[in-house]
Design a protein around this motif. Structure first.
Motif, PDB file in Angstrom:
ATOM      1  N   ILE A  24       0.785  -1.179  -0.171  1.00 33.00           N
ATOM      2  CA  ILE A  24       0.052   0.056  -0.009  1.00 33.00           C
ATOM      3  C   ILE A  24       0.837   1.223   0.044  1.00 33.00           C
ATOM      4  N   ALA A  25       1.970   1.085   0.647  1.00 32.28           N
ATOM      5  CA  ALA A  25       2.962   2.375   0.868  1.00 32.28           C
ATOM      6  C   ALA A  25       3.526   2.765  -0.385  1.00 32.28           C
ATOM      7  N   LEU A  26       4.045   1.417  -0.914  1.00 34.35           N
ATOM      8  CA  LEU A  26       4.772   1.634  -2.138  1.00 34.35           C
ATOM      9  C   LEU A  26       4.063   1.790  -3.380  1.00 34.35           C
ATOM     10  N   PHE A  27       2.750   1.620  -3.295  1.00 37.99           N
ATOM     11  CA  PHE A  27       2.044   1.748  -4.647  1.00 37.99           C
ATOM     12  C   PHE A  27       1.865   2.984  -5.511  1.00 37.99           C
ATOM     13  N   PRO A  28       1.622   4.023  -4.736  1.00 39.04           N
ATOM     14  CA  PRO A  28       1.633   5.449  -5.452  1.00 39.04           C
ATOM     15  C   PRO A  28       3.264   5.789  -6.019  1.00 39.04           C
ATOM     16  N   VAL A  29       4.251   5.205  -5.213  1.00 44.25           N
ATOM     17  CA  VAL A  29       5.610   5.225  -5.886  1.00 44.25           C
ATOM     18  C   VAL A  29       5.600   4.791  -7.123  1.00 44.25           C
ATOM     19  N   PHE A  30       5.318   3.258  -6.958  1.00 45.87           N
ATOM     20  CA  PHE A  30       5.425   2.485  -8.030  1.00 45.87           C
ATOM     21  C   PHE A  30       4.763   2.992  -9.433  1.00 45.87           C
ATOM     22  N   VAL A  31       3.640   3.525  -9.086  1.00 49.49           N
ATOM     23  CA  VAL A  31       2.634   4.130 -10.256  1.00 49.49           C
ATOM     24  C   VAL A  31       3.601   5.282 -10.856  1.00 49.49           C
ATOM     25  N   ILE A  32       3.906   6.079 -10.029  1.00 48.14           N
ATOM     26  CA  ILE A  32       4.496   7.418 -10.634  1.00 48.14           C
ATOM     27  C   ILE A  32       5.839   6.881 -11.516  1.00 48.14           C
ATOM     28  N   LEU A  33       6.592   5.794 -10.929  1.00 44.46           N
ATOM     29  CA  LEU A  33       7.823   5.221 -11.628  1.00 44.46           C
ATOM     30  C   LEU A  33       7.491   4.798 -12.756  1.00 44.46           C
ATOM     31  N   ILE A  34       6.411   3.764 -12.947  1.00 41.55           N
ATOM     32  CA  ILE A  34       6.164   3.337 -14.343  1.00 41.55           C
ATOM     33  C   ILE A  34       5.899   4.168 -15.227  1.00 41.55           C
ATOM     34  N   ASN A  35       4.682   5.217 -14.726  1.00 40.64           N
ATOM     35  CA  ASN A  35       4.209   5.985 -15.613  1.00 40.64           C
ATOM     36  C   ASN A  35       5.288   6.822 -16.237  1.00 40.64           C
TER      37      ASN A  35
END
Lengths: 279, 331
Positions: A24-35
């Motif tokens: 949950i904590a890393l999800f936003p970071v992950f979305v930013i990174l891939i996009n």
């Protein structure tokens, strides 16, 4: 070791909860990174898809590096963050030591006064601060930001550090005095190393808000030479059109330095905890 | 020559008067022990001598020089703390060398002094270890070594054995007594443990509520206590006190008899009911009840006495101490 720790079912449940939280904590970071690695249309069509051969694009990073002086922004953010942390830790530790070690008239009042800042947000004083900075000619310098962030971080630092410094053995400080060490040597060589975990805690608490702050850079130092990374990224966010590639790329890059700082401090934190435990 | 002289030393923290008119002389080479219950001001007195606290009034003279305004490091003292207080970032050698380096001593002299102290304390094998790698007993020896290398005019010990377990405490006590003999140094030692005081001291200073109750050699204090407090504080098990009218009637004085001066006797003055028996092998401690007063008798050898049994204790009249209602000794 407790039986709860050994029980494989409990261990699985505990790790499950931790993993879930991490996701949950890393999800936003992950979305930013891939996009940040996708072209504009792909970002909107399938925001959660990984970049593939067709949608992969470095356009965002190219825009960021072309537009404005991003290396300079990086540098500014780094100087402001590290500088502020340095002064917060130095002055905070010194004030905390004075409050915890010496008996003097009004020390309790002084302690309360220093802790008052925890409850009063510094942004209330923005107008006054701006006037002061204008009067002293510090507007559009990095010093303006460092000074404000130092003031903002000191109350909590003094509060936390003085609590820890009270726990440092009196005998140790007295042994130093009998051996002829100066009060400064006792502070820097004996006391500071023993409160290192607390210092790391204070550093981590202060680092992220300073790095991410938009308010004070926008008001006190909006010039091109003194822009911080957060402020610099705002050029891509317009009222009508936002360059999402560039915004996401800038954010991705902004994560890195603060991550490095965090790793440095958190290692101190862990070292402090274990050195106490195995003593 | 006197190593230390205290002349009407007072110390107050705000309104609390902690030390009241302390007068004391410590001769060269003397081992003086401050003893008293917790909160009696003995540690504060030691800290005033060391210069870690300022005296509110009075003179502190170490080795002939008044040191009231001298910082601790220049007073010619060395101190050993209860919690060892070793520098965690320095190894054993570094811990011992620090004070000498601060004084600017030449390297060869520092090395030679450390070598000598380490030899005395069996620390040679540990010189390169850090405090965290040492056991409690070793740490305390390093702390003592750190004091020895300074070759001070006066050693100060602040309850150095309190953090050690019983067996180690006994060994370290012997070691400190040996050191005192070897070095011939003047030492001031603070403890709340009367056994340490009795076994180590040339001179005991009994303190209560910031006042000196009595000063004298251990046996002088034991045999000739000035008041009920000193009589009860020294000696284990401690002295028995009971009203004189238990045995004589008509008076309000308090009698004191040491447990070892009581003996079983058919026509003894004290009729007692045994409450508890401690068989120590060499001795037998009998805790008994005499008309509501608890009496402890220390009988030599082994005795078959059971709780609940009725016995009579006798004592020789010349072994009895008499105290008035305020606790002052009557002769």
């Amino acid at each position: 070791m407790s039986s709860a720790r050994r029980n494989p079912l409990n261990a699985a449940a505990m790790h499950g909860a931790l993993i879930l939280y991490t996701l949950i904590a890393l999800f936003p970071v992950f979305v930013i990174l891939i996009n940040s690695f996708k072209e504009r249309r792909a970002i909107f069509r399938e925001p959660l898809a990984l970049p593939d051969g067709e949608s992969f694009s470095l356009i965002g990073y190219q825009t960021v590096l072309k537009q404005g002086d991003f290396l300079l922004y990086f540098q500014n953010s780094m100087i402001v963050t590290v500088g502020s942390l340095f002064f917060i830790l130095l002055f905070g530790a010194m004030a905390a030591y004075a409050l915890s070690e010496y008996r003097f008239r009004g020390s309790l009042l002084m302690g309360l006064y220093l802790a008052l800042g925890i409850m009063i947000p510094i942004r209330i004083g923005t107008v006054a601060i701006l006037e002061m900075m204008v009067a002293t000619g510090l507007v559009n310098t990095l010093w303006a930001l460092i000074l404000v962030y130092t003031a903002q971080g000191l109350p909590l630092a003094v509060f936390i550090l003085s609590e820890f410094m009270r726990q440092v053995s009196d005998d140790l400080k007295n042994a130093g005095r009998i051996d002829g060490l100066s009060e400064y040597t006792i502070f820097f060589r004996l006391v500071l190393p023993l409160v290192r975990p607390a210092m790391a805690t204070v550093a981590v608490f202060n680092m992220i808000p300073i790095w991410n702050d938009l308010w004070f850079p926008l008001i006190l130092a909006p010039s091109e030479e003194t822009k911080t990374l957060t402020l610099g990224s705002q050029v891509f966010i317009g009222q009508f059109v936002t360059d999402w590639n560039a915004v996401l790329s800038a954010l991705s890059m902004a994560i890195l330095p603060v991550l490095v700082l965090y790793v440095i401090f958190s290692r101190q934190l862990i070292r402090g905890i274990t050195s106490g435990a195995v003593k | 020559m006197t190593a230390l002289t205290l002349a009407s030393v007072n110390k107050s923290f705000g309104k609390t008067h902690v030390l009241k008119d302390i007068d004391l002389e410590v001769q060269d080479g003397e081992f003086v022990v401050f003893v008293g219950p917790s909160g009696c001001g003995k540690s504060t007195l030691l800290r005033v001598i060391a210069g870690l606290e300022d005296a509110s009034s009075g003179d502190i003279v170490i080795g002939g020089a008044r040191v009231n305004e001298t910082p601790p490091s220049k007073r010619g003292i060395a101190m050993v703390f209860q919690s060892y207080a070793l520098y965690p970032h320095l190894n054993v050698r570094g811990n011992m060398a620090l004070a000498l380096r601060q004084e600017g001593r030449p390297k060869a002299e520092i090395a030679q002094r450390i070598d000598r102290a380490a030899g005395m304390l069996n620390l040679k094998a540990y010189l390169d270890r850090y405090p965290s790698e040492l056991s409690g007993g070793q740490r305390q020896r390093v702390a003592i070594g750190r004091a020895i290398v300074r070759e001070p005019k006066l050693f100060l010990f602040d309850e150095p054995l309190s953090n050690l377990d019983a067996a180690l405490r006994m060994n370290t006590r012997l070691e400190i007594a040996n050191l005192h003999r070897q070095l011939g140094a003047s030492m001031v030692y603070v403890t709340h443990d009367q056994t340490e005081a009795m076994t180590l001291a040339d001179k005991i200073v009994v303190l209560r509520d910031g006042r000196v109750e009595q000063i004298g050699s251990p046996m002088a204090l034991y045999n000739d206590p000035a008041n009920r407090f000193v009589a009860g504080f020294l000696g284990a098990p401690s002295m028995n006190f009971f009203p004189e009218d238990l045995v004589a009637g008509g008076t309000h004085r308090t009698l004191g008899v040491r447990p070892e001066d009581l003996f079983l006797s058919e026509d003894g003055a004290l009729a007692a009911r045994v409450r508890h028996v401690e068989q120590l092998g060499g001795d037998t401690n009998v805790i008994a009840d005499v008309s509501g007063h608890q009496i402890t008798a220390r009988l030599f050898g082994q005795h078959a006495i059971d709780p609940g049994q009725e016995v009579r204790f006798g004592f020789e009249p010349r072994r009895v101490y008499r105290f008035d209602a305020e606790g002052a000794r009557l002769h």
